[in-house]
Design a protein around this motif. Sequence first.
Motif, short mmCIF file in Angstrom:
data_model
loop_
_atom_site.label_atom_id
_atom_site.label_comp_id
_atom_site.label_asym_id
_atom_site.label_seq_id
_atom_site.Cartn_x
_atom_site.Cartn_y
_atom_site.Cartn_z
N ASN A 1 0.82 -1.21 0.00
CA ASN A 1 0.00 0.00 0.00
C ASN A 1 0.85 1.26 0.00
N ARG A 2 1.98 1.21 0.72
CA ARG A 2 2.85 2.39 0.75
C ARG A 2 3.49 2.65 -0.60
N THR B 1 2.22 2.55 -3.46
CA THR B 1 1.30 3.02 -4.51
C THR B 1 1.41 4.52 -4.76
N ARG B 2 2.19 5.22 -3.93
CA ARG B 2 2.35 6.68 -4.13
C ARG B 2 3.83 7.01 -3.99
N LYS B 3 4.56 6.94 -5.11
CA LYS B 3 6.01 7.14 -5.05
C LYS B 3 6.35 8.58 -4.72
N ILE B 4 5.59 9.54 -5.29
CA ILE B 4 5.81 10.96 -4.98
C ILE B 4 4.69 11.41 -4.04
N TYR C 1 2.84 14.14 -1.05
CA TYR C 1 2.34 15.52 -1.05
C TYR C 1 3.25 16.44 -0.24
N MET D 1 -2.26 15.40 4.29
CA MET D 1 -3.68 15.49 4.69
C MET D 1 -3.85 15.37 6.20
N ARG E 1 -4.87 5.11 10.39
CA ARG E 1 -3.79 5.16 9.42
C ARG E 1 -2.51 4.54 9.97
N TRP F 1 -3.15 15.49 -8.12
CA TRP F 1 -3.44 14.22 -7.44
C TRP F 1 -2.13 13.43 -7.44
N ARG F 2 -1.81 12.78 -6.34
CA ARG F 2 -0.61 11.95 -6.28
C ARG F 2 -0.98 10.48 -6.14
N ALA F 3 -0.61 9.68 -7.12
CA ALA F 3 -0.75 8.22 -7.08
C ALA F 3 -0.01 7.68 -8.28
N VAL G 1 -8.92 8.58 -4.47
CA VAL G 1 -7.57 8.03 -4.63
C VAL G 1 -6.54 9.01 -4.08
N ALA G 2 -6.75 10.30 -4.41
CA ALA G 2 -5.80 11.33 -3.98
C ALA G 2 -5.74 11.44 -2.46
N ALA G 3 -6.88 11.18 -1.79
CA ALA G 3 -6.94 11.34 -0.33
C ALA G 3 -6.44 10.11 0.40
N CYS G 4 -6.59 8.93 -0.23
CA CYS G 4 -6.31 7.67 0.46
C CYS G 4 -4.83 7.48 0.69
N LYS G 5 -4.47 7.04 1.88
CA LYS G 5 -3.05 6.82 2.17
C LYS G 5 -2.51 5.65 1.36
N ASN G 6 -3.42 4.78 0.88
CA ASN G 6 -3.00 3.64 0.06
C ASN G 6 -3.25 3.87 -1.42
N SER G 7 -3.65 5.08 -1.81
CA SER G 7 -4.07 5.38 -3.19
C SER G 7 -5.06 4.33 -3.68
N MET H 1 -11.06 2.16 -4.20
CA MET H 1 -12.23 1.39 -3.76
C MET H 1 -13.51 2.21 -3.72
N PHE I 1 -3.72 0.32 -8.04
CA PHE I 1 -4.28 1.03 -6.89
C PHE I 1 -4.09 0.18 -5.64
#
Lengths: 253, 254
Positions: free
Chosen positions: A103-104, A106-109, A111, A115, A125, B107-109, B171-177, B180, B216
Amino acid sequence: MSVRALFLCPNLQISSTTMTWKHIFTSSIGKKLVMGLSGLFLITFLIIHAGVNACIWAFDHGEMFNKAAHFMGSTVVVRIIEIGLFAGFFVHIIQGYVLEVQNRSTRKIGYEVKMGNKGSKWYSRSMGLLGTLILLFLILHIYHFWTPSRLGGLWNIKPLQPVSYEGGKEIHNLYAEMIAVFSDNLLVVVIYILGCISLAFHLLHGFQSAFRTLGLHNQKFVPLVKGTGAAFAIIVSVVFALMPISIYLKWVD
Amino acid sequence: MEHYTMNLTLKVWRQKNKNDRGGFITYKVKDISSEMSFLEMFDVLNERLIEESEEPIAFDHDCREGICGMCSMYINGRPHGPWEGTTTCQLHMRAFKDGDTIVVEPWRANSFPVIKDLIVDRTSFDRIIQAGGFISVNTGNAVDGNSIPIEKAKADDSFAAAACIGCGACVAACKNSSAMLFVSAKVSHLALLPQGEPEKKTRVLNMIAQMDKEGFGGCTNTGACEAVCPKEISLDNIARLNQEFIGASVKTGK
């Protein structure tokens, strides 16, 4: 809204798919299902464990507690279930770390402005971190009690002292071991309390999340499960924490 | 509401193309009206950049009335900015005060790669829809909608799920991108109606398979998606999706 849906296509265009057990448990929902089911199994174990712990408050110098611990340690069925318990821990921990890494990634770059708590609770989280704290506690806890109780006498592990009640068979005096571990050892008591706090927050999210993963969305039951989960998380953790506290403060002897 | 003007500092993500590293550039904007929308403020800034012979900031937008799902800015640590149930185009400048600094990011993913500046590629969502987010209907005359009875509660839940505009804020908000919330809205929308019934099982299995293929993450029920969704799609849909998926996978023969 018109019952005509938004997309008009020729007859049954969605191709059928194969869904073997492997497909199920390697899909994103299947992996969560493994976490949820193993988590609920471990929750049932917590109920038993808290129940046995509560025997110290019979104020009989540990007789009821030692008998309960003996029952858990010597009954064949319980010992077989214990293998399942270790398997449950193993699956929950390994799968938890695998999912955390996946899960970690999935977002290489990330923010610039995080949030944070806008929209979700910190503990929901931080299940990986809370789980790791619980794991560290668990290792210490197994070393303190499970190892001498089950493996005492083997290799160089010191066995527990024997005790017998009303001239009966000799059983382990686990109660005496507990008094020895917790009395006059503030550091151990504090570590145990921190372990219980981690458990409380882990359960606060995990209990209800497991039911959501299993598909619970009926609004009559969602608040019920969330309430039960919160009560369970607090009650079980407080019962666990009260054990070292009771001994340290000499509420029981 | 009292009208006022404000001077703002904008920190905007600029990136020439997919392969550029990108970085933040700070802009000062003056005399911004509280009645402007967030995108109108960007229009004003872009006019100035064009006059100064600079490259204007690229951002996605279309209807500007909160229904198309194109706008996609991550503003001050929240997709679509500080207002609840609001798209970026419907966010108005009265949400900010004179002198504020606003950080704007795409958006970051991994599944939403940046194309340019604040524009990301969301075709992964299109491919998920193509995998099963529709019902198959024979061509010909439109069927009388009222001829098929539908339970009121189900129609309401389906309608609420159908409100998803596929913007990708979840997707942008989710910590796991995780996608769902999006997938669950599409699955719920159709699974609750009799028209969705014949393809109910294959739909959920195919859409989840495609979602996983797109990279995702998984859902951990934190609820961040629900909190930022401009259409306020409920987390209950994800639980319904889980139920549909488990049911379909168990019932599918092989």
